[in-house]
Write an enzyme that holds these catalytic residues in place. Structure first.
Site, PDB file in Angstrom:
ATOM      1  N   LYS A  20     -19.792 -20.040 -12.170  1.00 26.20           N
ATOM      2  CA  LYS A  20     -18.920 -19.906 -13.337  1.00 26.20           C
ATOM      3  C   LYS A  20     -17.531 -19.422 -12.911  1.00 26.20           C
ATOM      4  CE  LYS A  20     -19.574 -20.046 -17.842  1.00 26.20           C
ATOM      5  NZ  LYS A  20     -20.615 -20.645 -18.679  1.00 26.20           N
ATOM      6  N   TYR A  29       0.867  -1.177   0.000  1.00 25.44           N
ATOM      7  CA  TYR A  29       0.000   0.000   0.000  1.00 25.44           C
ATOM      8  C   TYR A  29       0.905   1.229   0.000  1.00 25.44           C
ATOM      9  CZ  TYR A  29      -4.519   2.250   0.904  1.00 25.44           C
ATOM     10  OH  TYR A  29      -5.664   3.003   0.812  1.00 25.44           O
TER      11      TYR A  29
END
Lengths: 398, 398
Positions: free
Chosen positions: B92, B37
């Protein structure tokens, strides 16, 4: 810093980013496939179709938020666009999971048009249980947040505003204890009135501070300053939206809540004279030793420009600062958003709230301040790895 | 089936969905935070800003696709809307990762308007390396796919069309070997001319089949049938887009590629007479024993309606079918999309292709057929857990 940059690029390259999709259930044989996918999944779809609120029990919506940016104000680096914003949004998603156990997915938008941002976020909202807006420049961020809050039934928060303001208020609460000052008496100057500065001012008002003045790169903000009197602002792409000038709105809110706004004219050097608290969300180096010396005794300095603060801590200390906080991890008192957002959304998800309120944010700041058992001038705020923080902040969101 | 439904609902409830976000790098201490970060991440953002193609090296875009649905045609269940579609899209995504190592995130849209779908997908495209469209009803799916292919620089595929057609062609290739028939000579009838039927017809033409007729719920499709002659179609919300009737376009394509289209009028019972191959992507039970008996000797029956096929395998067998395939895992010859999409996108990502072409899909079908070393009438297609499938299919996408 140079080494950190190099190492960071190498790390991102090694892994091609920082997050991935993982399965929560195995798919190893025919039976797994029947249950996770067709035909079994059809029954799950129909359950939700018949009773839409079951989507929170049966799908990732329960624990999944979107981290949404248009890349218009990436860190302090400016308008890098959606591709340039991805590493920050991925980082945010990583921290959401690591610290808060919140699943977060980065969405970087190929538009900076306010209406298109709103429309797009609304269109993709069904899969998400909350929206964390990020690095969207002011004043567009205010309108985007306001509209999404009004038009979505899931909690929406612009972290640059509210995450930051929660952490700042927490730091102030402990600073006032140490200085033995009362919130009703201290004089505050906020330097930088973009997304963060505006939200900080509002939250401080909500908490009960009574004397706040504002300053930006043009100097002290007054009702009569040329650019402030106008009642509407041009937003992106030359479109003018019917929103008020947010700086003027903020002055009006200060007057309404405190009965007064001090119209000090001049630059920061003039305006800061006789103040107790400096809150900087502006630019590197704008606060000088002389300015700190012109403040009241035992001044509190929150210099949060990143990566280089408004004043370096050693200079502020030499000038007599009582407490100095920055956004950096290599100095004491790091005011870091990571203390806020994971717990805020953890609480929002667990309590199934529909919207955040200022009262929740005030309470979150108090809980965060309370995580420091024995505050001292070099320890006004917990560190990012303090295990109590997320739970404490989350408990405020209800 | 009842038990599968119950178990599937329980499984989804236990885990609140099927996927989660996982970190690829640890965040355990200050140094990790500096690199993942701020401040380190800023350098990564600037690298991409300066050279946008580096986004594929430094972020999740490298391996992340979107599974996008508007919930208008969820499995065979109809228009369940975006919430009802989530379990399928999550499933999926789970299969993309499990079988193909592809990270995939489900996006379920709160709009079924063609222009809004296109706009929204374009706006969220920056974070994704590919778009898998799913369960969007015909004819809107054709326009959505066509436009996104034209307007995005990442590969876009509507799986109900192309994933299905690749698996069907693979099954046909092995079936013809066993029947000792040549593609130039067999007569095919496709029953059901929505997304899947249309794409199957196109891919079979591309592969070199010469005799194809079409049938839908109104009977055999002819150029002169009332609803076919019209040149444009009303899409969602009563808006008429300037697209041709896709069924008429398909007939024209068949004529162009084969020099002929047999205008057989009447219902399926009439049209199927004297055909060699039946390909059903339609509805449960529409194919009768008598119809199969009216076909040429050794008919090939692909009855892919889900979960109940156009004809049950035992009835088709009794009527003399030579090869029977369905979409179900409890009968031999399961024509399952999971044999296609993971490898197709695995290949697209690894080869960095910008768009799919019909030639890639034909090649993928040939490679998939080749995974069955010794085909027999009960083994024309590999099973979903065959480890060679993804690699073989991926090798075709280049």
């Amino acid at each position: 810093m140079k080494n950190i940059n190099k190492e960071s690029i190498a790390l991102h390259k090694k892994h091609a980013g920082k997050i991935e999709i993982a399965g929560k259930i195995p798919v190893k044989n025919r039976e797994d496939l029947l249950l996770a996918y067709t035909p079994g999944v059809g029954a799950v779809c129909l359950e939700i179709f018949k009773d839409p609120k079951k989507v929170y029990d049966l799908t990732i919506k329960k624990n999944m938020i979107a981290v949404v940016s248009d890349g218009s104000a990436v860190l302090g680096l400016g308008n890098l666009g959606p591709l340039g914003a991805i590493p920050v949004m991925e980082g945010k998603a990583l921290l959401f999971k690591t610290f808060g156990g919140v699943d977060a997915f980065p969405i970087c938008l190929a538009t900076q048009d306010v209406e298109e941002i709103i429309k797009t976020v609304k269109n993709i909202a069904p899969i998400f249980g909350g929206i964390n807006l990020e690095d969207i420049s002011a004043p567009r961020c205010f309108e985007v947040e306001r509209r999404l809050r009004a038009e979505l039934d899931i909690p929406v928060m612009h972290d640059d505003q509210h995450g930051t303001s929660v952490v700042v208020l927490a730091g102030l609460i402990n600073s006032l204890k140490l200085r033995k000052s009362r919130k009703e008496n201290v004089k505050i100057i906020i330097n930088g009135v973009g997304a963060a500065g505006t939200a900080i001012a509002k939250l401080l008002l909500c908490y009960g501070f009574k004397n706040i003045i504002l300053c930006d790169s043009q100097g002290a903000i007054t009702e009569t300053r040329g650019d402030i009197g106008s009642t509407s602002l041009d937003l992106a792409r030359g479109k003018s939206l019917a929103i008020k000038n947010p700086k003027l709105e903020l002055i009006n809110m200060i007057k309404e809540k405190t009965g007064n706004y001090e119209n000090v004219s001049g630059g920061l050097a003039t305006a800061i004279n006789g103040r107790d608290i400096f809150i900087g969300v502006s630019k590197a180096g704008v606060l000088t030793e002389e300015m700190v010396k012109s403040m009241n005794a035992k001044p509190i300095i929150f210099a949060m420009a990143n990566p280089v603060p408004e004043i370096m801590p050693d200079i502020a200390e030499r000038a007599g600062a009582f407490i100095i906080a920055t956004g950096r991890s290599d100095f004491p008192n790091q005011l870091n958003n990571v203390l806020g957002f994971p717990g805020i959304f953890r609480g929002a998800i667990d309590k199934k709230i529909k919207q955040f309120t200022p009262e929740m944010f005030v309470c979150a700041a108090e809980k965060l301040a309370g995580c420091v058992k024995k505050p001292n001038v070099n320890n006004i705020i917990p560190g990012p790895f303090d295990k109590n923080v997320v739970k404490a902040v989350a408990s405020a969101i209800k």
